[in-house]
Design a protein around this motif. Structure first.
Motif, short mmCIF file in Angstrom:
data_model
loop_
_atom_site.label_atom_id
_atom_site.label_comp_id
_atom_site.label_asym_id
_atom_site.label_seq_id
_atom_site.Cartn_x
_atom_site.Cartn_y
_atom_site.Cartn_z
N ALA A 231 0.80 -1.23 0.00
CA ALA A 231 0.00 0.00 0.00
C ALA A 231 0.84 1.28 0.00
CB ALA A 231 -0.96 -0.01 1.19
N PRO A 232 1.89 1.41 0.82
CA PRO A 232 2.63 2.69 0.86
C PRO A 232 3.16 3.16 -0.49
CG PRO A 232 3.21 1.35 2.75
CD PRO A 232 2.38 0.48 1.86
N PRO A 233 3.86 2.33 -1.27
CA PRO A 233 4.33 2.83 -2.58
C PRO A 233 3.19 3.26 -3.50
CG PRO A 233 5.47 0.80 -1.99
CD PRO A 233 4.35 0.96 -1.01
N LEU A 234 2.07 2.51 -3.46
CA LEU A 234 0.94 2.87 -4.31
C LEU A 234 0.29 4.17 -3.84
CD1 LEU A 234 -0.71 -0.64 -4.84
CD2 LEU A 234 0.81 0.62 -6.39
N LEU A 235 0.11 4.31 -2.53
CA LEU A 235 -0.48 5.54 -2.00
C LEU A 235 0.44 6.75 -2.22
CD1 LEU A 235 -1.97 4.20 1.37
CD2 LEU A 235 -3.22 4.83 -0.70
N SER A 236 1.74 6.50 -2.21
CA SER A 236 2.67 7.61 -2.45
C SER A 236 2.46 8.22 -3.83
CB SER A 236 4.12 7.12 -2.32
OG SER A 236 4.50 6.31 -3.42
N LEU A 237 2.04 7.40 -4.79
CA LEU A 237 1.80 7.91 -6.14
C LEU A 237 0.62 8.89 -6.15
CD1 LEU A 237 2.28 4.63 -8.23
CD2 LEU A 237 3.92 6.49 -7.84
N MET A 285 -1.97 -1.66 14.35
CA MET A 285 -0.63 -1.31 14.81
C MET A 285 0.43 -2.21 14.16
SD MET A 285 -1.00 1.32 16.65
CE MET A 285 0.51 1.50 17.56
N LEU A 286 0.08 -3.49 13.96
CA LEU A 286 0.99 -4.39 13.27
C LEU A 286 1.31 -3.87 11.88
CD1 LEU A 286 2.45 -7.12 12.75
CD2 LEU A 286 0.22 -8.06 12.10
N ALA A 287 0.27 -3.44 11.16
CA ALA A 287 0.47 -2.97 9.79
C ALA A 287 1.13 -1.59 9.76
CB ALA A 287 -0.88 -2.92 9.07
N SER A 288 0.61 -0.64 10.54
CA SER A 288 1.08 0.75 10.43
C SER A 288 2.45 0.95 11.07
CB SER A 288 0.06 1.70 11.06
OG SER A 288 -0.07 1.45 12.46
N LEU A 289 2.62 0.46 12.29
CA LEU A 289 3.87 0.69 13.01
C LEU A 289 4.89 -0.42 12.77
CD1 LEU A 289 5.48 2.47 14.90
CD2 LEU A 289 4.34 1.39 16.84
N GLY A 290 4.40 -1.67 12.63
CA GLY A 290 5.31 -2.79 12.47
C GLY A 290 5.95 -2.86 11.10
N LEU A 291 5.22 -2.48 10.04
CA LEU A 291 5.74 -2.64 8.69
C LEU A 291 5.78 -1.34 7.88
CD1 LEU A 291 4.06 -6.04 7.73
CD2 LEU A 291 6.46 -5.63 8.25
N THR A 292 4.66 -0.60 7.84
CA THR A 292 4.62 0.59 6.98
C THR A 292 5.58 1.67 7.45
OG1 THR A 292 2.35 0.17 6.25
CG2 THR A 292 3.11 2.45 6.17
#
Length: 313
Positions: A231-237, A285-292
């Motif tokens: 999600a982060p690279p796609l949302l960055s676009l 929190m796993l998704a946002s803080l742990g990985l993203t």
């Protein structure tokens, strides 16, 4: 080599993964997060001193629209592809539509360290993206439940607008804008000069927390783990496209791109616990803080910078 502040995050991450006894007391972490928020607000306010004008209104409207669009797009993705419940889908959509102050601080430090031009109004991006995302995600969940969206919004405005992050950011911006760098130097000089030190210690704690979130890695949630990395690279676009359309300078463009790719781990969890108690905040929190967050801080921001350099040249 990564920026020196990022190395503190890696140090905390490594210490957590090897199960070191290194800890930062909660009171110290709370103090660091308060100082970081206030300093970001003051830096933004002093940059705005003498530069306020109606010209930033369309820019702020576009940034707020971006914050609202992200949960609108992510909600069906989380429901159908990641296969989360409606409550968890709305919670994740709010987290990813909202923004990370830590990511903002790292992106700002990255831009300043490379002398990239940064607009005076970039601090306002934090508030303009955070509030619409949380409100819209809750409204979508209430609509899914069959209740009126207003039922979710009515009691949440006060809590969202008065949480400590918003108060410190907005208050810092107002104080900095009113007094400027010269009059406010008696109070602001120490905070501004210690920005990198506070950020380094804050990232050290974020590294420890991220390691704790990832240990042990819950492979049964592989769909969510994949989402948190894709999600982060796609949302960055999306952030990059909005920034290019607005004609932002390189530093502001980098910050907006990084914010669009980020996910909240402070304001959104607090709001979701109140508005959607059925949601599993641990998954968010796993998704946002742990990985993203680690993805953006370690490789994302430099990658976005390279992409912006390539596009603008």
């Amino acid at each position: 080599m990564p920026d020196i502040v990022v190395m503190f995050f890696l140090l905390g991450l490594l210490a957590g993964l090897v199960k070191s006894d290194l800890t930062i007391p909660k009171a110290a972490y709370d103090t660091l997060s308060l100082l970081l928020m206030l300093t970001i607000g003051l830096k933004g306010g002093m940059a705005l001193y003498g530069n306020l004008g109606w010209s930033i209104v369309p820019e702020m409207a576009a940034v707020a629209a971006l914050g609202a669009l992200i949960p609108l797009v992510l909600m069906p993705v989380l429901r159908r592809l990641v296969r989360l419940s409606a409550a968890d889908s709305a919670s994740l959509a709010a987290h990813y539509g909202s923004v990370s102050a830590g990511t903002f601080a790292v992106a700002l430090a990255f831009a300043e360290g490379r002398d990239l031009p940064v607009g005076a109004e970039v601090t306002l991006y934090l508030v303009m993206m955070e509030l619409p995302a949380i409100m819209l995600a809750i409204a979508l969940y209430r609509r899914y439940q069959g209740s009126q969206p207003g039922e979710a919004i009515s009691g949440l405005w006060h809590e969202t607008l008065t949480n400590r992050g918003v108060i410190l950011l907005a208050g810092g911006v107002v104080i900095g804008t009113l007094y400027g760098p010269q009059e406010g130097s008696k109070v602001t000089e120490l905070l501004i000069n210690s920005f990198y030190a506070v950020l380094a210690l804050f990232l050290l704690e974020m590294g420890l927390t991220a390691a704790e979130t990832l240990r042990p890695l819950p492979w049964r949630h592989w769909r969510l783990l994949t989402f948190a990395l894709v999600a982060p690279p796609l949302l960055s676009l999306a952030g990059l496209a909005v920034g290019l359309a607005l004609g932002l300078p390189a530093g502001s463009l980098l910050i907006l791109t990084a914010l669009a790719a980020s996910a909240s781990y402070i304001a959104a969890p607090a709001a979701m616990r109140t508005a959607i108690p059925e949601a599993n905040i641990g998954l968010a929190m796993l998704a946002s803080l742990g990985l993203t967050f680690p993805l953006n801080v370690i490789i994302g921001i430099p990658l976005y910078h390279q992409l912006i350099t390539w596009l603008t040249n």
